[in-house]
Write a protein that holds these residues in place. Sequence first.
Motif, PDB file in Angstrom:
ATOM      1  N   LEU A 131     -48.931 169.623  18.186  1.00 30.57           N
ATOM      2  CA  LEU A 131     -49.973 170.357  18.900  1.00 30.57           C
ATOM      3  C   LEU A 131     -51.316 170.126  18.229  1.00 30.57           C
ATOM      4  N   ASP A 132     -52.345 170.115  19.039  1.00 31.68           N
ATOM      5  CA  ASP A 132     -53.718 170.065  18.555  1.00 31.68           C
ATOM      6  C   ASP A 132     -54.421 171.231  19.236  1.00 31.68           C
ATOM      7  N   GLY A 133     -54.446 172.368  18.555  1.00 34.53           N
ATOM      8  CA  GLY A 133     -54.946 173.584  19.184  1.00 34.53           C
ATOM      9  C   GLY A 133     -54.000 173.979  20.301  1.00 34.53           C
ATOM     10  N   ASP A 134     -54.533 174.049  21.524  1.00 34.23           N
ATOM     11  CA  ASP A 134     -53.740 174.431  22.683  1.00 34.23           C
ATOM     12  C   ASP A 134     -53.283 173.204  23.488  1.00 34.23           C
ATOM     13  N   THR A 135     -53.378 172.024  22.903  1.00 32.27           N
ATOM     14  CA  THR A 135     -53.011 170.799  23.605  1.00 32.27           C
ATOM     15  C   THR A 135     -51.727 170.212  23.032  1.00 32.27           C
ATOM     16  N   VAL A 136     -50.842 169.804  23.927  1.00 32.68           N
ATOM     17  CA  VAL A 136     -49.637 169.082  23.514  1.00 32.68           C
ATOM     18  C   VAL A 136     -50.103 167.649  23.245  1.00 32.68           C
ATOM     19  N   ARG A 137     -50.384 167.359  21.987  1.00 34.98           N
ATOM     20  CA  ARG A 137     -50.943 166.058  21.617  1.00 34.98           C
ATOM     21  C   ARG A 137     -49.883 164.965  21.638  1.00 34.98           C
ATOM     22  N   ASP A 138     -48.639 165.300  21.226  1.00 35.30           N
ATOM     23  CA  ASP A 138     -47.589 164.286  21.202  1.00 35.30           C
ATOM     24  C   ASP A 138     -46.224 164.946  21.301  1.00 35.30           C
ATOM     25  N   ILE A 139     -45.316 164.250  21.948  1.00 33.23           N
ATOM     26  CA  ILE A 139     -43.889 164.579  21.962  1.00 33.23           C
ATOM     27  C   ILE A 139     -43.181 163.259  21.718  1.00 33.23           C
ATOM     28  N   SER A 140     -42.386 163.216  20.664  1.00 31.62           N
ATOM     29  CA  SER A 140     -41.606 162.012  20.394  1.00 31.62           C
ATOM     30  C   SER A 140     -40.146 162.420  20.270  1.00 31.62           C
ATOM     31  N   TYR A 141     -39.268 161.476  20.475  1.00 31.58           N
ATOM     32  CA  TYR A 141     -37.850 161.824  20.494  1.00 31.58           C
ATOM     33  C   TYR A 141     -36.985 160.621  20.161  1.00 31.58           C
ATOM     34  N   ASP A 142     -35.768 160.932  19.775  1.00 28.82           N
ATOM     35  CA  ASP A 142     -34.707 159.954  19.609  1.00 28.82           C
ATOM     36  C   ASP A 142     -33.539 160.513  20.404  1.00 28.82           C
ATOM     37  N   ALA A 143     -33.085 159.804  21.418  1.00 29.74           N
ATOM     38  CA  ALA A 143     -32.044 160.319  22.306  1.00 29.74           C
ATOM     39  C   ALA A 143     -30.875 159.356  22.394  1.00 29.74           C
ATOM     40  N   LEU A 144     -29.690 159.933  22.424  1.00 28.42           N
ATOM     41  CA  LEU A 144     -28.459 159.192  22.661  1.00 28.42           C
ATOM     42  C   LEU A 144     -27.757 159.869  23.815  1.00 28.42           C
ATOM     43  N   GLY A 145     -27.469 159.101  24.861  1.00 27.05           N
ATOM     44  CA  GLY A 145     -26.784 159.726  25.981  1.00 27.05           C
ATOM     45  C   GLY A 145     -26.866 158.891  27.231  1.00 27.05           C
ATOM     46  N   CYS A 146     -26.526 159.524  28.315  1.00 24.44           N
ATOM     47  CA  CYS A 146     -26.485 158.850  29.612  1.00 24.44           C
ATOM     48  C   CYS A 146     -27.887 158.551  30.127  1.00 24.44           C
ATOM     49  N   SER A 147     -27.956 157.785  31.202  1.00 26.69           N
ATOM     50  CA  SER A 147     -29.255 157.412  31.755  1.00 26.69           C
ATOM     51  C   SER A 147     -30.028 158.627  32.268  1.00 26.69           C
ATOM     52  N   ILE A 148     -29.351 159.626  32.790  1.00 26.19           N
ATOM     53  CA  ILE A 148     -30.051 160.827  33.265  1.00 26.19           C
ATOM     54  C   ILE A 148     -30.710 161.541  32.098  1.00 26.19           C
ATOM     55  N   SER A 149     -29.988 161.694  31.016  1.00 26.37           N
ATOM     56  CA  SER A 149     -30.510 162.390  29.844  1.00 26.37           C
ATOM     57  C   SER A 149     -31.695 161.661  29.225  1.00 26.37           C
ATOM     58  N   THR A 150     -31.561 160.361  29.013  1.00 31.50           N
ATOM     59  CA  THR A 150     -32.640 159.604  28.374  1.00 31.50           C
ATOM     60  C   THR A 150     -33.839 159.434  29.307  1.00 31.50           C
ATOM     61  N   ALA A 151     -33.584 159.245  30.595  1.00 34.95           N
ATOM     62  CA  ALA A 151     -34.687 159.126  31.552  1.00 34.95           C
ATOM     63  C   ALA A 151     -35.449 160.435  31.662  1.00 34.95           C
ATOM     64  N   SER A 152     -34.746 161.534  31.622  1.00 41.90           N
ATOM     65  CA  SER A 152     -35.395 162.838  31.708  1.00 41.90           C
ATOM     66  C   SER A 152     -36.331 163.057  30.525  1.00 41.90           C
ATOM     67  N   ALA A 153     -35.910 162.636  29.328  1.00 36.07           N
ATOM     68  CA  ALA A 153     -36.774 162.751  28.142  1.00 36.07           C
ATOM     69  C   ALA A 153     -38.028 161.894  28.318  1.00 36.07           C
ATOM     70  N   SER A 154     -37.860 160.697  28.830  1.00 27.18           N
ATOM     71  CA  SER A 154     -38.987 159.798  29.044  1.00 27.18           C
ATOM     72  C   SER A 154     -39.981 160.378  30.048  1.00 27.18           C
ATOM     73  N   VAL A 155     -39.474 160.838  31.187  1.00 26.20           N
ATOM     74  CA  VAL A 155     -40.328 161.424  32.220  1.00 26.20           C
ATOM     75  C   VAL A 155     -41.046 162.660  31.689  1.00 26.20           C
ATOM     76  N   MET A 156     -40.307 163.515  30.984  1.00 23.31           N
ATOM     77  CA  MET A 156     -40.891 164.752  30.460  1.00 23.31           C
ATOM     78  C   MET A 156     -42.060 164.456  29.527  1.00 23.31           C
ATOM     79  N   THR A 157     -41.871 163.538  28.591  1.00 22.23           N
ATOM     80  CA  THR A 157     -42.963 163.258  27.654  1.00 22.23           C
ATOM     81  C   THR A 157     -44.170 162.690  28.380  1.00 22.23           C
ATOM     82  N   ASP A 158     -43.921 161.836  29.349  1.00 18.13           N
ATOM     83  CA  ASP A 158     -45.014 161.249  30.113  1.00 18.13           C
ATOM     84  C   ASP A 158     -45.808 162.321  30.865  1.00 18.13           C
ATOM     85  N   LEU A 159     -45.110 163.326  31.364  1.00 16.36           N
ATOM     86  CA  LEU A 159     -45.770 164.400  32.118  1.00 16.36           C
ATOM     87  C   LEU A 159     -46.494 165.412  31.235  1.00 16.36           C
TER      88      LEU A 159
END
Length: 150
Positions: free
Chosen positions: A48-76
Motif C-alpha cells: 500500500l502507498d497511503g490509500d492506494t493499492v500500489r502492488d499485489i504480487s503472488y506465487d500460485a500453484l493450482g488449476c487454470s481457474i485459480s491462477t487466472a483469477s489471481a492474474s485478473v484480480m491483480t490487473d484490476l
Amino acid sequence: MDLDSLYQDVILDHSKRKLNAGLREPFEAEVHHVNPTCGDEVTLRVHLDGDTVRDISYDALGCSISTASASVMTDLLIGRSVGEADVVLQEFLAMMRGKGRYEPDEEVLDDAVAFQGTARLSARVKCALLSWMAYQDALTRATENTEEPA
C-alpha cells in the motif's frame, strides 16, 4: 464465437501469461492460503502507498481457474484506491456467490466477468475465490500494520 468461448479464452490467456506473478518487495503483508478441496495454493503480498493499492504480487500453484483469477484480480486492483478495489472485490464476491444467477456489472469487473460461468460450478468457486480471499486477508493485515498506535 459465443460468449462462453470468449470467457474461456480470457481464463486460458490469464492462466498462461500470469500478470503480476512472482513475489515482489516492498510489501506490508504476506499471506498464504490453501484450498483444501483441491490443493490450490497462493502466497500473496500487498503493498500500500497511503490509500492506494500500489502492488499485489503472488506465487500460485493450482488449476487454470485459480491462477487466472489471481492474474485478473491483480490487473484490476493494482493502482486503485482501497475503496475502489473493495467495490471490485464485492462485485466479484456477489457474482461468485450468485451461482450463475447474478448479473455482474461488466464495467466494474472487466475481465473478471469471465468467471461468471465458474459460479455455476460449486466445486470450482473456491478455486476462483482463493486469491481474492488472500487479497482481502493481506489487505486487512497491511492496514493493521500501517495504523499508528493511539
